[in-house]
Structure formats: structure tokens, C-alpha cells
Design a protein around this motif. Structure first.
Motif, PDB file in Angstrom:
ATOM      1  N   LYS A  25      42.867  -4.035  31.499  1.00  0.00           N
ATOM      2  CA  LYS A  25      43.127  -5.016  30.442  1.00  0.00           C
ATOM      3  C   LYS A  25      41.849  -5.368  29.687  1.00  0.00           C
ATOM      4  O   LYS A  25      41.865  -5.522  28.458  1.00  0.00           O
ATOM      5  CB  LYS A  25      43.747  -6.274  31.045  1.00  0.00           C
ATOM      6  N   MET A  28      41.001  -2.612  27.345  1.00  0.00           N
ATOM      7  CA  MET A  28      41.967  -2.535  26.250  1.00  0.00           C
ATOM      8  C   MET A  28      41.588  -3.451  25.082  1.00  0.00           C
ATOM      9  O   MET A  28      41.972  -3.213  23.943  1.00  0.00           O
ATOM     10  CB  MET A  28      43.370  -2.902  26.742  1.00  0.00           C
ATOM     11  N   ILE A  29      40.817  -4.492  25.372  1.00  0.00           N
ATOM     12  CA  ILE A  29      40.364  -5.382  24.291  1.00  0.00           C
ATOM     13  C   ILE A  29      39.506  -4.592  23.306  1.00  0.00           C
ATOM     14  O   ILE A  29      39.647  -4.724  22.090  1.00  0.00           O
ATOM     15  CB  ILE A  29      39.575  -6.575  24.873  1.00  0.00           C
ATOM     16  N   ARG A  31      39.653  -1.382  22.854  1.00  0.00           N
ATOM     17  CA  ARG A  31      40.552  -0.433  22.188  1.00  0.00           C
ATOM     18  C   ARG A  31      41.310  -1.108  21.040  1.00  0.00           C
ATOM     19  O   ARG A  31      41.474  -0.533  19.962  1.00  0.00           O
ATOM     20  CB  ARG A  31      41.537   0.148  23.199  1.00  0.00           C
ATOM     21  N   GLU A  32      41.785  -2.327  21.265  1.00  0.00           N
ATOM     22  CA  GLU A  32      42.523  -3.035  20.216  1.00  0.00           C
ATOM     23  C   GLU A  32      41.647  -3.267  18.993  1.00  0.00           C
ATOM     24  O   GLU A  32      42.097  -3.143  17.853  1.00  0.00           O
ATOM     25  CB  GLU A  32      43.038  -4.365  20.762  1.00  0.00           C
ATOM     26  N   LEU A  35      41.490   0.009  17.129  1.00  0.00           N
ATOM     27  CA  LEU A  35      42.714   0.341  16.402  1.00  0.00           C
ATOM     28  C   LEU A  35      42.878  -0.502  15.136  1.00  0.00           C
ATOM     29  O   LEU A  35      43.507  -0.064  14.174  1.00  0.00           O
ATOM     30  CB  LEU A  35      43.928   0.152  17.320  1.00  0.00           C
ATOM     31  N   GLU A  36      42.306  -1.717  15.135  1.00  0.00           N
ATOM     32  CA  GLU A  36      42.365  -2.545  13.938  1.00  0.00           C
ATOM     33  C   GLU A  36      41.622  -1.896  12.772  1.00  0.00           C
ATOM     34  O   GLU A  36      41.942  -2.125  11.609  1.00  0.00           O
ATOM     35  CB  GLU A  36      41.783  -3.929  14.228  1.00  0.00           C
TER      36      GLU A  36
END
Length: 247
Positions: A25, A28-29, A31-32, A35-36
């Protein structure tokens, strides 16, 4: 296709449950955020589990992707922080592990540092290899334009937070007026403190702080008559200000 590598270093080696793992998790921050920057772009997560890493083949999924990219001559894979890999390698094996990673340097990007491994200087490589635990590598330098944009964004966020707090103070004043209470700056401050409302720095409200908050709403409205010296429309005809109000 955006490829992102996740490294799990503790807990059960259960791939089906990795998405619930705290390390997964946390990574994933990053990664987010990536993706933005590329909305609509397809992405895939490659995950490895290892409590210790002596060679790159201890991370078989990462190694496989890197080998495929090198064979094709194109492709990138992102990791949140290269130091995460080096930290679980024994000191005696880090030099060899770094050499293996460098053979794929143009395909491997560390999001923490904002650059390809091939862009790291010799000093940065040495520090990353020897002092991975300290995470001393700086982020990639930003251009003046980037810094200016960040400063503007930060200022805008602070302004929004201040206006929200100012509006809460105005709501306290309006509620007091609706209840027929006498409206003074000190009375509003006392009521705000009584209901647990705190200033932006966590302190208690004073009459001066209330005045600044209400004047801040006036500035945002574009120069209307200051709410710190004017009672709500519904109560103006019923109540008079004290002689020192609004000072």
C-alpha cells in the motif's frame, strides 16, 4: 504500458494477499502519483518477495522484466525508491548487486530520486550502495519553474485552509446572532473556544484573531464592508456595538 515494481520484505509470502500488505500500500502511493502524470495510460504491477537480496536473481520478476527490456532495447520500469532494494542486501553483496542493476540502468527509474539509474553520479551510486539505510540521496533537482509552481500550489492550499477557518468563525458569529446573543469580537472568540474550535496554529481564539478571520472573508469578497465591524443583517436593528468594537 507503465510497469511498476513492488518489493515486499516481511510477512507471509502470499502473492494473493500482497495487495493488503502495508508495504504494498505504501509503494502504491508513489504509483498513484505516477499515474496522475499519465492519465489513461495502462499500467501493470510486478511484485517480488524477498527478506534478503544478494543477487538480482533473488528478485526474479524484476530480473525477468529487465532482461526482456534490455533484449528489446526499449522499456522502463519504475520503483518507488532504489534504496529499498539495497537496504535488504548484506553490505558484502551490495557492490555486486549494484553492478547487476547498473547493467539495466537505462531501464530502471527511482521515483524518489526522479531519475534513471543511468543518470546517477558516481558519488550518488556509492552513497546509495554504502548508506542505503540512511536514504541520503537527494531528490532530483527541480527547475525554477517547477519550484515556483510548487510554491504557488502550497500558497493556494494554505489560503483555502485559512478561508475555511475564517468561514467557521463567521458561522459561529451568525449562530450567536440567530440566538439573540450580543455580538462582540470577544464574545465570538469565547464561543469559538467553548465549542473546541482552534486557530490555524492550534491556539485559542482572541478578539484580534477573530477580527483577522472576519476581515479575511471581507478581503476575499472584494472589499465589502468589513464583517468584523458589521453585525448580520438580521440583528443590526436590534443590537449596538460596544464603543471599542472592531479595533
Amino acid at each position: 504500458m507503465i510497469l511498476f515494481h513492488v518489493l515486499i520484505t516481511y510477512g507471509p509470502n502470499n502473492h494473493s494477499a500482497f495487495s493488503q500488505h502495508p508495504q504494498y500500500k505504501a509503494q502504491m502511493i508513489a504509483r498513484e502519483g505516477l499515474l496522475e502524470k499519465y492519465p489513461g495510460k495502462d499500467s501493470r504491477v510486478i511484485c517480488d518477495y524477498a527478506r534478503s537480496v544478494a543477487r538480482l536473481n533473488d528478485l526474479p520478476n524484476l530480473q525477468q522484466v529487465l532482461c526482456e527490456m534490455r533484449a528489446r532495447g526499449v522499456g522502463l520500469i519504475f520503483v518507488d525508491d532504489l534504496a529499498r532494494i539495497l537496504r535488504i542486501a548484506p553490505i558484502s553483496h551490495r557492490g555486486q548487486l549494484m553492478s547487476e542493476l547498473q547493467s539495466f540502468a537505462k531501464h530502471l527509474i527511482s521515483l524518489k530520486h526522479g531519475m534513471l539509474l543511468s543518470e546517477f553520479t558516481g558519488t550518488q551510486i556509492r552513497d546509495l550502495t554504502l548508506h542505503a539505510e540512511k536514504m541520503k540521496l537527494p531528490r532530483a533537482p527541480t527547475s525554477p519553474r517547477d519550484t515556483s509552481a510548487a510554491q504557488h500550489a502550497s500558497a493556494a492550499a494554505r489560503s483555502r485552509k485559512a478561508q475555511l477557518l475564517n468561514q467557521k468563525i463567521n458561522n459561529v458569529r451568525s449562530a450567536m446572532a440567530s440566538a439573540g446573543s450580543k455580538i462582540t469580537l470577544q464574545a465570538v472568540a469565547d464561543e469559538a473556544n467553548a465549542i473546541g474550535l482552534r486557530t490555524s496554529v492550534g491556539g485559542a481564539w482572541t478578539r484580534q484573531a477573530v477580527k483577522r478571520a472576519l476581515d479575511g472573508l471581507d478581503e476575499l469578497a472584494g472589499g465589502r464592508e468589513s464583517p468584523s465591524s458589521v453585525q448580520p443583517q438580521s440583528t443590526r436593528s436590534k443590537q449596538d456595538h460596544g464603543p471599542n468594537e472592531g479595533k
